[in-house]
Design a protein around this motif. Structure first.
Motif: not given
Length: 113
Positions: A3-6, A34-38
């Motif tokens: 949810t944080l990545g979202k 990208s790995k942070i966002e996902t």
């Protein structure tokens, strides 16, 4: 962490930034961001502070950022855009009808000539 990545992705889109833009500002690779966002990569506190600063927010604000608030804020804007789109579609249909009518007139005038 997903949810944080979202939330981060939502904020990035709000600013109109690409993943590359944010990765450069954070001085990390695009795949790392990208790995942070996902949500694949957990974010440490220093990276969290860096991301919060990038979006001019406190860490607490970033963590408590609510998607529903964002949606409410832009709901009327979305409705306006949808209305404009529907109006444009109506205009296009009217113009298509006019083209067909003109084509038929042209065809009839050639047939009688």
């Amino acid at each position: 962490m997903k949810t944080l990545g979202k939330k981060i992705r939502l904020l990035r889109h709000q600013k109109g930034w690409s993943q590359e833009d944010v990765a450069k500002r954070l001085d990390i690779s695009i795949p790392a961001f990208s790995k942070i966002e996902t949500g694949i990569t957990d974010i440490n506190l220093s990276r969290l502070e860096q991301i919060a600063n990038l979006f001019d927010m406190s860490v607490v604000s970033l963590l408590t950022f609510n998607d529903a608030e964002y949606e409410q804020k832009y709901q009327s804007e979305l409705e306006n855009v949808n209305k404009k789109l529907m109006d444009r579609e109506t205009e296009v249909i009217d113009l298509q009808k006019k083209v067909i009518e003109l084509f038929e007139e042209l065809r009839q005038s050639k047939a009688t000539a």
